[in-house]
Scaffold this motif. Structure first.
Motif, PDB file in Angstrom:
ATOM      1  N   LYS A   1       4.070   6.221   1.685  1.00 54.59           N
ATOM      2  CA  LYS A   1       4.655   7.541   1.189  1.00 54.59           C
ATOM      3  C   LYS A   1       5.206   8.541   1.106  1.00 54.59           C
ATOM      4  O   LYS A   1       5.590   8.911   2.230  1.00 54.59           O
TER       5      LYS A   1
ATOM      6  N   SER B   1       0.255  -1.248   0.021  1.00 52.31           N
ATOM      7  CA  SER B   1      -0.013   0.150  -0.297  1.00 52.31           C
ATOM      8  C   SER B   1       0.596   0.958   0.196  1.00 52.31           C
ATOM      9  O   SER B   1       0.689   2.802   0.229  1.00 52.31           O
TER      10      SER B   1
ATOM     11  N   LYS C   1      -0.902   4.338  -2.089  1.00 52.85           N
ATOM     12  CA  LYS C   1      -1.908   4.781  -1.568  1.00 52.85           C
ATOM     13  C   LYS C   1      -1.467   6.511  -0.907  1.00 52.85           C
ATOM     14  O   LYS C   1      -0.238   5.938  -0.205  1.00 52.85           O
ATOM     15  N   VAL C   2      -2.371   7.116  -1.266  1.00 49.95           N
ATOM     16  CA  VAL C   2      -2.677   8.744  -1.597  1.00 49.95           C
ATOM     17  C   VAL C   2      -2.637   8.788   0.345  1.00 49.95           C
ATOM     18  O   VAL C   2      -1.083   9.010   0.493  1.00 49.95           O
ATOM     19  N   LYS C   3      -2.586   8.220   1.111  1.00 51.93           N
ATOM     20  CA  LYS C   3      -2.953   8.575   2.425  1.00 51.93           C
ATOM     21  C   LYS C   3      -1.343   6.855   3.467  1.00 51.93           C
ATOM     22  O   LYS C   3      -1.265   6.809   4.732  1.00 51.93           O
ATOM     23  N   GLY C   4      -0.997   6.183   2.183  1.00 54.39           N
ATOM     24  CA  GLY C   4      -0.213   5.437   3.201  1.00 54.39           C
ATOM     25  C   GLY C   4       1.100   5.897   3.875  1.00 54.39           C
ATOM     26  O   GLY C   4       1.568   6.915   4.252  1.00 54.39           O
ATOM     27  N   LYS C   5       0.784   5.244   5.342  1.00 57.31           N
ATOM     28  CA  LYS C   5       2.202   6.218   5.732  1.00 57.31           C
ATOM     29  C   LYS C   5       3.828   6.271   5.123  1.00 57.31           C
ATOM     30  O   LYS C   5       4.786   6.558   5.736  1.00 57.31           O
TER      31      LYS C   5
END
Ligand SMILES: [Zn+2]
Length: 273
Positions: free
Chosen positions: A48, A39, A42-46
């Motif tokens: 990222k 993930s 994912k935009v809010k993935g930790k």
């Protein structure tokens, strides 16, 4: 599940499934590690933003049966000036590709971690300085090539003729890719047909001198770090023609490609293609 902590530089990054990544990381403690980051896109993935190419990062990984999983990543150094300089970024991608193609998983050598990190820091430091930028960065790339060759067991022989063992003198010498070093002018003259079969090309005296400057003859991590510092001082002060450095970079790239039997794609960017 058992976990482990390490520090590493991300050398390869590929999308995996819908929102995940597969990464190759050159770690300080375990050498090259391949791991999955679930993930991570994912935009809010930790994760990222913490798993970009050539980031230096502190990681926690969970051991898996087939592949380890990154559970946490904290950026130590982002090399942002280097990242914002397009030409320098190409240089950085090139050295990452070298590490990727010249090493295998399980190959552990802390010196390679420091070589990679220190060259990235060096490029980051000079990325915003206007004067002599190209010459200095190209020389840093040449330095990286020769040292990675030294640390991976592919050191080119530059002092003795690879055919007869006699010391190399100034003159019409050759570099043989298949013999892994310089063929002296005497052997080159006698063995013209042999030279053709040894996959070689002529090498100038200045190129030999330049390559010898950075050779690492072996030693522990402490000795290697002092070698790194000494070489960076040389690079900053070196007064040579940029074409000489570029020719040497292409020669070493050809030697690397010969040894790993793979094409190094990033070299095209150095050529300005
Ligand atoms: Zn010889």
């Amino acid at each position: 599940m058992s976990t482990y902590k390490t520090q590493g530089i991300i050398i390869k990054r590929n999308n995996f499934l819908e929102a995940s990544l597969i990464l190759d990381i050159w770690t300080k403690d375990y050498g090259k590690v391949e791991a999955v980051a679930r993930s991570a896109r994912k935009v809010k993935g930790k994760l990222k933003g913490h798993l970009e190419l050539f980031l230096d990062t502190e990681l926690i990984l969970a051991r898996g049966k087939n592949i380890d999983t990154i559970t946490s990543s904290l950026t130590v150094e982002s090399f942002s000036d280097l990242r914002n300089n397009l030409e320098f970024s190409f240089g950085a991608y090139y050295i990452l590709e070298l590490v990727d193609k010249m090493t295998i998983e399980g190959h552990q050598d802390e010196r390679i971690f420091y070589l990679l990190k220190e060259v990235l820091l060096f490029l980051d430091d000079i990325a915003m300085v206007e004067t002599r930028q190209c010459l200095v960065s190209t020389t840093a790339i040449l330095f990286f090539q020769t040292n990675l060759l030294n640390l991976t067991g592919f050191s080119p022989e530059l002092s003795k003729c690879v055919l007869c063992g006699k010391p190399i003198k100034a003159g019409k010498n050759y570099f043989s890719f298949s013999m892994g070093g310089v063929v002296g002018s005497e052997c080159g003259l006698v063995e013209t047909r042999l030279i053709a079969s040894l996959q070689s090309q002529q090498i100038s005296d200045n190129t030999i001198k330049l390559l010898r400057l950075f050779q690492f003859k072996g030693g522990n991590i402490k000795e290697y770090n002092s070698h790194l510092n000494k070489c960076f001082e040389i690079i900053k002060k070196l007064k040579v023609d940029e074409k000489l450095v570029l020719d040497s970079v292409f020669l070493m790239n050809k030697f690397i490609e010969f040894n790993v039997e793979r094409k190094i794609r990033g070299v095209d960017f150095l050529r300005g293609v």
